[in-house]
Design a protein around this motif. Structure first.
Motif, short mmCIF file in Angstrom:
data_model
loop_
_atom_site.label_atom_id
_atom_site.label_comp_id
_atom_site.label_asym_id
_atom_site.label_seq_id
_atom_site.Cartn_x
_atom_site.Cartn_y
_atom_site.Cartn_z
N LEU A 87 0.84 -1.20 0.00
CA LEU A 87 0.00 0.00 0.00
C LEU A 87 0.87 1.26 0.00
O LEU A 87 0.60 2.22 -0.73
N GLU A 88 1.92 1.25 0.81
CA GLU A 88 2.80 2.42 0.87
C GLU A 88 3.49 2.69 -0.46
O GLU A 88 3.73 3.85 -0.84
N GLN A 89 3.78 1.62 -1.18
CA GLN A 89 4.45 1.75 -2.48
C GLN A 89 3.48 2.11 -3.60
O GLN A 89 3.91 2.39 -4.73
N GLY A 90 2.19 2.07 -3.27
CA GLY A 90 1.18 2.32 -4.31
C GLY A 90 1.13 1.19 -5.33
O GLY A 90 0.82 1.42 -6.52
N ALA A 91 1.43 -0.03 -4.88
CA ALA A 91 1.43 -1.18 -5.79
C ALA A 91 0.03 -1.39 -6.37
O ALA A 91 -0.97 -1.27 -5.66
N PRO A 92 -0.05 -1.70 -7.64
CA PRO A 92 -1.37 -1.90 -8.26
C PRO A 92 -1.93 -3.28 -7.93
O PRO A 92 -1.21 -4.19 -7.52
N ARG A 93 -3.23 -3.43 -8.10
CA ARG A 93 -3.82 -4.77 -8.11
C ARG A 93 -3.13 -5.55 -9.24
O ARG A 93 -2.73 -4.98 -10.24
N ARG A 94 -3.04 -6.85 -9.10
CA ARG A 94 -2.33 -7.63 -10.12
C ARG A 94 -3.06 -8.95 -10.35
O ARG A 94 -2.56 -10.02 -10.02
N PRO A 95 -4.26 -8.88 -10.94
CA PRO A 95 -5.02 -10.12 -11.18
C PRO A 95 -4.28 -11.03 -12.16
O PRO A 95 -3.83 -10.57 -13.22
N VAL A 96 -4.15 -12.28 -11.81
CA VAL A 96 -3.46 -13.24 -12.70
C VAL A 96 -4.21 -13.38 -14.02
O VAL A 96 -3.60 -13.57 -15.08
N SER A 97 -5.54 -13.23 -13.97
CA SER A 97 -6.34 -13.39 -15.19
C SER A 97 -5.98 -12.34 -16.25
O SER A 97 -6.22 -12.56 -17.45
N GLU A 98 -5.41 -11.21 -15.82
CA GLU A 98 -5.06 -10.16 -16.77
C GLU A 98 -3.63 -10.27 -17.26
O GLU A 98 -3.17 -9.46 -18.08
N MET A 99 -2.90 -11.26 -16.77
CA MET A 99 -1.52 -11.47 -17.23
C MET A 99 -1.54 -12.10 -18.62
O MET A 99 -2.52 -12.73 -19.03
N PRO A 100 -0.44 -12.00 -19.37
CA PRO A 100 -0.40 -12.59 -20.71
C PRO A 100 -0.61 -14.09 -20.68
O PRO A 100 -0.23 -14.77 -19.71
N ALA A 101 -1.23 -14.61 -21.73
CA ALA A 101 -1.41 -16.06 -21.84
C ALA A 101 -0.06 -16.74 -21.88
O ALA A 101 0.92 -16.19 -22.39
N PRO A 102 0.05 -17.96 -21.34
CA PRO A 102 1.33 -18.67 -21.36
C PRO A 102 1.74 -19.06 -22.77
O PRO A 102 0.90 -19.15 -23.67
N ALA A 103 3.00 -19.35 -22.95
CA ALA A 103 3.55 -19.67 -24.27
C ALA A 103 2.96 -20.97 -24.79
O ALA A 103 2.67 -21.89 -24.02
N PRO A 104 2.78 -21.07 -26.11
CA PRO A 104 2.29 -22.33 -26.69
C PRO A 104 3.36 -23.41 -26.61
O PRO A 104 4.54 -23.15 -26.35
N ALA A 105 2.93 -24.66 -26.82
CA ALA A 105 3.84 -25.80 -26.81
C ALA A 105 3.26 -26.86 -27.73
O ALA A 105 2.16 -26.69 -28.27
N ASP A 106 3.98 -27.95 -27.93
CA ASP A 106 3.45 -29.06 -28.73
C ASP A 106 2.54 -29.89 -27.82
O ASP A 106 2.94 -30.93 -27.29
N PHE A 107 1.33 -29.39 -27.63
CA PHE A 107 0.43 -29.99 -26.66
C PHE A 107 0.02 -31.42 -27.04
O PHE A 107 -0.19 -32.26 -26.15
N ASP A 108 -0.09 -31.73 -28.32
CA ASP A 108 -0.44 -33.09 -28.72
C ASP A 108 0.64 -34.07 -28.28
O ASP A 108 0.35 -35.15 -27.75
N ALA A 109 1.89 -33.70 -28.51
CA ALA A 109 3.01 -34.58 -28.11
C ALA A 109 3.05 -34.73 -26.59
O ALA A 109 3.28 -35.83 -26.06
N ILE A 110 2.84 -33.63 -25.86
CA ILE A 110 2.86 -33.68 -24.39
C ILE A 110 1.71 -34.54 -23.88
O ILE A 110 1.87 -35.35 -22.96
N TYR A 111 0.53 -34.40 -24.50
CA TYR A 111 -0.64 -35.20 -24.12
C TYR A 111 -0.33 -36.69 -24.28
O TYR A 111 -0.57 -37.49 -23.37
N ASN A 112 0.20 -37.07 -25.44
CA ASN A 112 0.48 -38.48 -25.72
C ASN A 112 1.54 -39.03 -24.76
O ASN A 112 1.41 -40.15 -24.25
N ALA A 113 2.57 -38.24 -24.50
CA ALA A 113 3.63 -38.69 -23.59
C ALA A 113 3.10 -38.84 -22.17
O ALA A 113 3.45 -39.79 -21.45
#
Length: 697
Positions: free
Chosen positions: A189-215
């Motif tokens: 509060l003293e630093q004036g830190a903003p709210r930081r909702p995780v939902s508003e953060m950037p989407a995570p990086a893509p990956a080879d999800f099919d390969a990860i699913y199968n493994a």
């Protein structure tokens, strides 16, 4: 306000203290209290909210008392979204464990601080589900795709340091969780830190999800929840947050309605129920402060290792100084594994091997131990001699235990002047790793000796199951029967390799012939010779091909060949070309024309034999409840946990259909396929094995 959440105002910070002992589980009262607390803080003009847990932990997860019941609002997903959407700055202060829903609540706050000893994780896959309150959408946004997938698919608990490095928490600080949380909230509060909702953060990086699913699916040997969780993380990467939440919920509900979730929940509760026995209510165990072990082979060394790691000093007896030193080397090798994994320090390693472990070749040195476990050769005459000597030297009240896998505990106890002090403690190899302990209770075993067995099992980190006396007790008796069913299918036309493949596809870690190779074919050979010497029923089918393998010196992995050839290493097994000619010769000698088996028929016959014998074991009182069988097969015999155990599997398959199959197969072999009276009774009454669990709980 709900009594499970205490509201307190400290300056600009509204403090919400979760108070739902013992682990602050997120039951209805806690969920309602947190929502009410957020709303009150907003109305009263607070600038920030602190959420922490009183007692020993931050909310450690869902309330298991609500499992199987319709949840009452506010539901956890809605609560997490409500916390995150608050216009106030929301901080969580974590100590103990924040697991499952507890971590999902923490991830819905805007900042997270933890004490150094805190652990976080999302272990829902172990219950056949996935995090259903935003965990698969928020964790990847703070920790990244790779880390989130690893944590969610394994259910692993992560320490504070690792969580900080991954971005799951923002700060580590030692101290009282309320005080460090308040200080952190005021600093923000003293630093004036903003709210930081995780939902508003950037989407995570893509990956080879099919390969990860199968493994992931392959690694889980068919368990769905970890692989389906990969698809939920994929949604976090590819969809807007709100759509990702909806996809998470869809996948969560698919798993909730699956047999695997039912099986894993059953396994979860069965493990907790198995040690609760009416006969032990109000019975105190005898004190055990020093342990004796007789025999320092693989099993004895493993038992000694487990005892040393639990803090018990051990006196290990061997026949010669050379054998004793070899035993010490085995124990040291086991402890080296614990040292490498960071379970013990170098100083502890040296203390355990040089001070806590005493080697001897004299029975007199067992005079002051509180409990002694013999782990010598599986021969009745040998064991009787051991117990006669123990009877002569052990102090009054010492518990005398045998690690026998098959032999009659009552016959062993009868060689002593104190049969009330004798019990079976059947460990599974390697004893310092395997979780199962069968506690075999003889006719004259005293109740406080039984209680001592269970107390020792708990101290050693084992899952202990009570068993009565019969050939093989619970696990090995059932094993002998379903292994015989596999042998019969071999004679009738299947191959060991098809059977192993079918059962590994069902979810077993290893098929029965690969398991025999691992254990050593000489063990089964000795049992067969003993049973033939005792006189087999002339109606029982017998075979010689496995004996011929042993006669040729092929005992499995330890000799390089068994059913498989291990010349390229255990992980690269290949069929031993000497096996099929032996099987074909056996068939020809018995006049059997081989036929084809489908994988489905192999699994059905194998499992029906297992369930039918298990029903006899329960019906005879060798196992008290069907769940005792389930726990035994899950922890000692590689039964796939997501199927719940053989009795749960049978309930889900339908007992009438299983009984009908057994009756049909009895037309071919009415000696082996004798329906268990208990199975016939349950079908006649329209009941299940789980009904018996409830009646006897």
């Amino acid at each position: 306000m709900s009594e499970a959440v205490r509201y307190e105002r400290v300056g600009d910070v509204a403090v919400l203290a979760v108070n739902n002992p013992p682990v602050n589980a997120l039951g209805h009262a806690v969920r309602a209290g947190l929502q009410e607390g957020i709303e009150r803080a907003e109305k009263e003009g607070a600038r920030a909210v602190l959420i922490y847990g009183e007692g020993r932990t931050f909310p450690a997860g869902a309330d298991i008392r609500e499992f199987g019941k319709p949840p009452q609002p506010p539901h956890l997903p809605e609560l997490c979204n409500r916390i995150e959407s608050s216009p106030l700055l929301v901080v969580s202060s974590i100590h103990g464990t924040a697991l499952g829903g507890g971590l999902e609540v923490a991830l819905s706050t805007h900042y997270r601080i933890a004490v150094p000893s805190a652990k976080v994780g999302l272990p829902e896959v172990h219950l056949g589900i996935l995090p259903g309150a935003g965990g698969t959408q928020r964790l990847p946004r703070v920790a990244g795709t790779e880390k989130a997938i690893e944590m969610i698919t394994t259910g692993r608990h992560v320490g504070a340091k690792e969580a900080l490095e991954a971005g799951i928490i923002d700060r580590i600080e030692d101290g009282d969780p309320r005080e460090i949380g308040l200080a952190y909230a005021n600093e923000l509060l003293e630093q004036g830190a903003p709210r930081r909702p995780v939902s508003e953060m950037p989407a995570p990086a893509p990956a080879d999800f099919d390969a990860i699913y199968n493994a992931t699916l392959k690694k889980g040997r068919g368990q769905l929840s970890p692989a389906v969780a990969v698809r939920a993380v994929q949604a976090a990467s590819e969809l807007p947050f709100d759509e990702g939440l909806r996809r998470e919920r869809e996948l969560f509900m698919e798993l909730m309605n699956s047999d695997q979730r039912e099986g894993l929940i059953h396994a979860f509760f069965a493990e907790r129920a198995v040690g609760k026995l009416p006969e032990l209510e109000g019975v105190s165990p005898r004190p055990v402060n020093k342990l004796g072990v007789i025999g320092g082979g693989t099993m004895g060394a493993g038992i000694a290792t487990a005892a040393l790691l639990s803090g018990l000093p051990v006196v290990l007896l061997e026949m010669s100084d050379e054998a004793a030193q070899a035993a010490k080397a085995r124990i040291a090798g086991n402890l080296q594994g614990a040292l490498k994994r960071g379970k013990i320090s170098q100083e502890q390693f040296e203390q355990l091997t040089e001070k806590a472990l005493t080697l001897t070749t004299s029975y007199d040195d067992l005079a002051d131990v509180d409990l002694v476990i013999e782990a010598v050769f599986e021969d009745m005459d040998v064991k009787k001699k051991v117990f006669a000597q123990l009877d002569a030297v052990c102090k009054p009240g010492a518990v005398l235990a045998s690690n026998t896998s098959y032999l009659n505990i009552d016959e062993i106890a009868a060689t002593t002047s104190r049969p009330q002090d004798v019990i079976g403690l059947h460990f599974f190899s390697p004893a310092h790793v395997m979780k199962l302990l069968e506690i075999v209770v003889g006719d004259k075993t005293a109740p406080d000796v039984v209680a001592t067995g269970f107390a020792l099992g708990k101290r050693l980190g084992k899952v202990s199951v009570r068993a009565g006396v019969c050939d093989g007790f619970i696990g090995n008796r059932i094993l002998a029967t379903y292994r015989t069913a596999a042998d019969h299918m071999i004679l009738d036309g299947a191959t060991p390799y098809q059977i192993d493949e079918a059962l590994e596809a069902f979810g077993f870690a290893m098929g029965p012939f690969a398991v025999s190779d691992l254990a050593g074919l000489d063990i089964g050979w000795a049992v067969r010779k003993r049973k033939r010497a005792e006189g087999m029923d002339p109606r029982a089918r017998d075979s010689t091909y496995a004996d011929k393998l042993c006669e040729a010196g092929h005992f499995g992995q330890k000799t390089g060949k068994g059913f498989y050839d291990y010349s390229d290493g255990p992980r690269n097994r290949k069929p031993n070309p000497e096996v099929m000619p032996l099987i074909e010769a056996d068939r020809a000698a018995q006049g059997i024309t081989p036929r084809e088996f489908t994988d489905e028929e192999i699994v059905r016959r194998y499992m029906a034999a297992m369930v039918n014998e298990a029903a006899k074991v329960v019906g005879e009182g060798i196992a008290r409840r069907p769940l005792d069988v389930d726990v035994t097969l899950l922890y000692g015999y590689g039964f796939p946990r997501y199927r719940g155990g053989p009795m749960k599997w049978a309930d889900m398959q339908g007992l009438p259909g299983l009984l009908a199959d057994i009756q049909e197969w009895a037309k071919e072999d009415d000696y082996f396929w004798q329906p268990a009276p208990l199975l016939e009774q349950l079908v006649a009454e329209g009941k299940t094995f789980d009904d018996l669990n409830k009646e006897k709980s």
